[in-house]
Every structure is written in structure tokens, then in C-alpha cells.
Design an enzyme around this catalytic site. Structure first.
Site, mmCIF file in Angstrom:
data_model
loop_
_atom_site.group_PDB
_atom_site.id
_atom_site.type_symbol
_atom_site.label_atom_id
_atom_site.label_comp_id
_atom_site.label_asym_id
_atom_site.label_seq_id
_atom_site.Cartn_x
_atom_site.Cartn_y
_atom_site.Cartn_z
ATOM 1 N N SER A 148 0.351 -3.955 -4.866
ATOM 2 C CA SER A 148 -0.692 -4.377 -3.945
ATOM 3 C C SER A 148 -0.311 -3.952 -2.538
ATOM 4 C CB SER A 148 -0.864 -5.895 -3.984
ATOM 5 O OG SER A 148 -1.658 -6.350 -2.909
ATOM 6 N N TYR A 162 3.281 -14.016 -3.244
ATOM 7 C CA TYR A 162 2.655 -12.879 -3.922
ATOM 8 C C TYR A 162 3.062 -11.577 -3.243
ATOM 9 C CZ TYR A 162 -1.007 -9.730 -5.616
ATOM 10 O OH TYR A 162 -1.704 -8.675 -6.163
#
Length: 282
Positions: A148, A162
Site C-alpha cells: 500500500s 497498517y
């Protein structure tokens, strides 16, 4: 001949979103696929999409379960080998921003949330790579990890666990690529930006309507997505397929391809525009 004819792929987290789109794309271009996820209904929907794309049913292997569990990982490997005889491609797509049970954000999130986030986004990738390695060595195969743009370098204050998990995954991709290239296994990754999937429903607790409003808003703001639209899962699946295709990307190892519509190129100052900034000095 189809691009992935005679190839066998395991795609984790393929019950929806990017994983689902990747499974459909690879299978529609000839691959035999193992699809997996925790939700049996959504996994059945992936199977229906595959069949609707004229993928033969004997080219589909379905494993329901939590990818963080050793027994599920073992089942993925075993059933793929039992049904298809080999493994050519491993797509480590399963991942999520796990919300803190007490609604905490930033550095106040619980350590338990940290452990669960790393277990899913990093540890399961390490474990699947280790389990698939001998079989990928035999086939001289490919691994594509899904990271990501949250990995950085911009700060991600709301959900730091995350972000640091994906940063760890990026480093693992680089390290694994050099380690495994001696066995002719290529390892690369894709870092998406905003993608219109159910991801926000989970990580932000949004329903489908609010999630759509979020993606539409991001797409309308030039400082959020300069490309002017929010990616769909199919857009990212095409990048994954490129990295999984040795003919197309043979000389690429250990790299992270950013697919974010320009999001990560924007600085805070860019949002104001050069003319607006210059006007201050007039």
C-alpha cells in the site's frame, strides 16, 4: 495461447476486491486458480464470477478459512497440489487495516491491534512464502505481494499499524527477492492507493453508501487523486498480472510498483497551486 495457460496460481484474500478481480483476470487468461477467504458467501460469488467468465470449473479450487491459521495455509498448498499438480504463482493479497476495538487511533491504538495487524499483513505472507517456496522453485515461479502507499514516506496518523506493517512488507519483498532469485523465483509487489473496494467498510466502519461517497470525494479532489478517478479492483489486478507474467516483467525483481493515480506525488503545497502561493507575495 492465453498469457497464463498451464499456470497455477494461489490468490489469497480473493473473496472480494483486488484479490477477486485478480483471480478472474488470471483465470480468464488461462490460469488454474485457488481462491480463498474467510467469508464463504463472498467466496462463492468469486466462483460464480469465474464461471461467468467461462473458466472451467475444474480450473477452480476453493479454500474457506483464515489465512493467518497454519492449517488453512497448509490446506491451500496441499489442495492446490492435489488438484493441479504444481504452483506457479503466489499472490499474497490478503490484508486489512484492523480497527481498534475501542475506537482508538494513532499511537494510542492497543498493542493487541498491532499484533493482529502484523499477523495478517506480514506474518501470513512470510508463512505462505515459506510453504510455497519449494514448489515455486520447481516451477520457477512468481510471488506478488500486495502492499500500500500507506507504507510511506508520508505519515499515516489514523491507522499507523497498517502503515508500518506494509512498510515491513515492502522490505520483506526486497529481501525475499534477492534470497529467492537464486532459485529463479521472482518476488515483487504492488502498492495501490485508493481503490473502490469493501476495504473502507472494514477499516473505517463505513457502510456501502458512505464508502462510495468517500471514494467519490477523493476522486474529485486534485490533491487526493490527480488522475481524477478512484481505481477499481480491475485496475490493480492488471498491474499484478503484469508482475506475475514472466514474459512481460522478467527483468524486474524486488520492486514495488505504485498504482495510485498520482496520490503519493502530491505535497501539501501542491493542493494550493502555484498561482495561489505566488499571490501571497504580490
Amino acid at each position: 495461447m492465453a498469457r497464463f495457460s498451464d499456470k497455477v496460481a494461489i490468490i489469497t484474500g480473493s473473496s472480494n476486491g483486488i484479490g477477486q478481480a485478480t483471480a478472474v483476470l488470471l483465470a480468464s487468461e488461462g490460469a488454474k486458480v485457488t481462491i480463498t477467504g474467510r467469508n464463504s458467501d463472498r467466496l462463492e460469488e468469486t466462483k460464480k464470477l469465474l464461471l461467468n467468465a467461462h473458466v472451467p470449473e475444474n480450473h477452480i479450487n476453493v479454500v474457506i478459512g483464515d489465512i493467518t491459521q497454519d492449517t488453512v495455509q497448509e490446506t491451500l498448498i496441499k489442495t492446490t497440489l492435489d488438484k493441479f499438480g504444481k504452483i506457479d504463482i503466489l499472490i499474497n493479497n490478503a490484508g486489512a487495516g484492523i480497527p481498534d476495538p475501542q475506537g482508538k487511533t494513532g499511537v494510542n491504538q492497543s498493542i493487541d491491534t498491532y499484533h493482529k495487524t502484523f499477523e495478517l499483513n506480514v506474518q501470513s505472507v512470510l508463512e505462505m512464502t515459506q510453504k510455497a517456496r519449494p514448489h515455486l522453485a520447481k516451477s520457477q515461479g512468481e510471488i506478488v505481494n500486495i502492499s500500500s502507499i500507506g507504507a510511506g514516506p508520508a505519515a499515516q496518523v489514523a491507522n499507523p499499524y497498517y502503515s508500518i506493517a506494509k512498510a515491513a512488507l515492502d522490505q520483506y519483498t526486497r529481501t525475499a527477492a534477492i534470497d529467492l532469485v537464486a532459485e529463479n523465483i521472482r518476488v515483487n509487489s504492488v502498492s495501490p492507493g485508493a481503490v473502490a473496494t469493501g476495504f473502507s467498510n472494514v477499516s473505517r466502519g463505513l457502510n456501502e453508501e458512505k464508502s462510495k461517497k468517500l471514494y467519490d470525494y477523493l476522486a474529485s479532489q486534485k490533491e487526493c487523486i490527480p488522475r481524477g478517478f478512484c481505481a477499481g479492483p480491475e485496475d490493480i489486478a492488471k498491474v499484478i498480472a503484469f508482475l506475475a507474467d514472466r514474459n512481460a516483467s522478467n527483468y524486474i525483481i524486488g520492486q514495488t510498483i505504485v498504482a495510485d493515480g498520482g496520490t503519493s506525488l502530491i505535497l501539501g503545497a501542491h493542493a494550493h497551486g502555484a498561482k495561489m502561493i505566488e499571490a501571497v507575495f504580490k
